[in-house]
Motif scaffolding. Structure first.
Motif, PDB file in Angstrom:
ATOM      1  N   THR A  99      26.392 101.346  63.717  1.00 35.15           N
ATOM      2  CA  THR A  99      27.010 102.101  62.629  1.00 35.15           C
ATOM      3  C   THR A  99      28.352 101.496  62.225  1.00 35.15           C
ATOM      4  O   THR A  99      28.659 101.398  61.023  1.00 35.15           O
ATOM      5  N   THR A 100      29.158 101.079  63.192  1.00 33.99           N
ATOM      6  CA  THR A 100      30.467 100.491  62.879  1.00 33.99           C
ATOM      7  C   THR A 100      30.316  99.187  62.105  1.00 33.99           C
ATOM      8  O   THR A 100      31.044  98.947  61.127  1.00 33.99           O
ATOM      9  N   LEU A 178      27.180 105.407  55.516  1.00 36.93           N
ATOM     10  CA  LEU A 178      28.526 104.863  55.680  1.00 36.93           C
ATOM     11  C   LEU A 178      28.723 103.592  54.854  1.00 36.93           C
ATOM     12  O   LEU A 178      29.789 103.393  54.253  1.00 36.93           O
ATOM     13  N   TRP A 192      35.533 106.636  60.542  1.00 33.13           N
ATOM     14  CA  TRP A 192      34.353 106.530  61.400  1.00 33.13           C
ATOM     15  C   TRP A 192      34.706 106.064  62.804  1.00 33.13           C
ATOM     16  O   TRP A 192      34.058 106.467  63.776  1.00 33.13           O
TER      17      TRP A 192
END
Length: 285
Positions: A99-100, A178, A192
């Protein structure tokens, strides 16, 4: 006698969509970008792939010492705490890193996005699939630890792919949302990082669900879809007699409805926001 030339009809040409170009083209691009990125990350390094294993192992070593020698939370409440901790760290590392990395993935490909027509959803999903490659290799090492710590194989190990599939879908949904939000709102990256760190402590990785000894707190914890997945993985892999399943920890099947609603709602939102923003991503970059 001359004929009046017909005035051509003006039509608005939409930009590239999230899934445009056909399913086969989408899958081919997804696989090509994922494999290329997986090779690129470790190209030229001395240890290569081992770096993806060393990072969670270092965190595992520190946390294992703290929670078994200092606070003694794990060693007193969980029979196979080191295995539970390692498995949780490896799974969460996949979620956090995927996700990052996906947050800035679309912006990082600005040159390609501006000049090439291709399904935009490939970009964040390729990041998640690359993370899944690392996860698959890391799980092999994890199961070596599982067997070394005396955990006997059971038929419930066959159910692990089900939990991993839910984790992959959840990670992909978060990553897609995102990545497209970051195109317009650059604060998303900083926010985040904080949220991901909070989720690490709100997911039963460092501690078992039973550590709360309070039904209400356990139910609140199980509102987190990741907590549901991780708790079920613990039950299926470690097969501890006293470990509650996700349903038991939530207080019944009905109490899992909020977590399921969050899971489905996030997936629907990710599809909606990416489909809406995909045609104008190049303009916003």
């Amino acid at each position: 006698m001359s004929e009046t030339a017909a005035t051509p009809e003006l039509r608005e040409v939409p930009g590239p969509s999230a899934l445009g170009g056909g399913r086969q083209r989408f899958l081919d691009l997804l696989w090509l970008i994922s494999v290329t990125e997986f090779k690129r990350v470790y190209f030229g390094t001395v240890l290569g792939y081992l770096w993806s294993l060393i990072r969670p192992l270092m965190l595992f070593g520190v946390l294992l010492f703290v929670f078994t020698q200092v606070f003694r939370i794990g060693s007193d409440q969980v029979e196979h705490y080191p295995v539970m901790l390692l498995l949780g760290i490896v799974l969460f590392t996949f979620f956090q890193e995927s996700t990052t990395n996906s947050v800035t993935s679309v912006v990082a490909q600005e040159g390609v996005v501006r000049k090439t027509q291709f399904p935009r959803l490939v970009i964040p999903l390729a990041t998640v699939l690359t993370g899944a490659f690392n996860l698959g290799l890391n799980l092999i090492v994890v199961f070596v630890f599982v067997l070394a710590f005396g955990v006997d194989p059971t038929w419930t190990w066959l159910l692990l792919p089900v939990a991993l599939a839910f984790l992959f879908v959840f990670t992909a949904a978060v990553s897609a949302a995102l990545s497209v939000l970051y195109v317009r709102f650059r604060d998303v990256a900083i926010i985040w990082i904080v949220v991901a760190q909070m989720l690490f402590y709100l997911t039963p990785i460092l501690y078992p669900v039973t550590a709360f000894e309070n039904t209400t707190r356990e139910q609140l914890l199980m509102l987190n879809p990741l907590a549901v997945i991780f708790e079920q993985v613990r039950v299926w892999v470690l097969a501890e007699p006293g470990a509650p399943s996700a349903v038991e920890a939530a207080g019944g099947i009905l109490h899992l409805i909020p977590a399921a609603a969050i899971f489905v709602g996030l997936c629907v939102y990710a599809v909606w926001i990416f489909n809406r923003e995909a045609p104008r991503i190049a303009e916003d970059l």
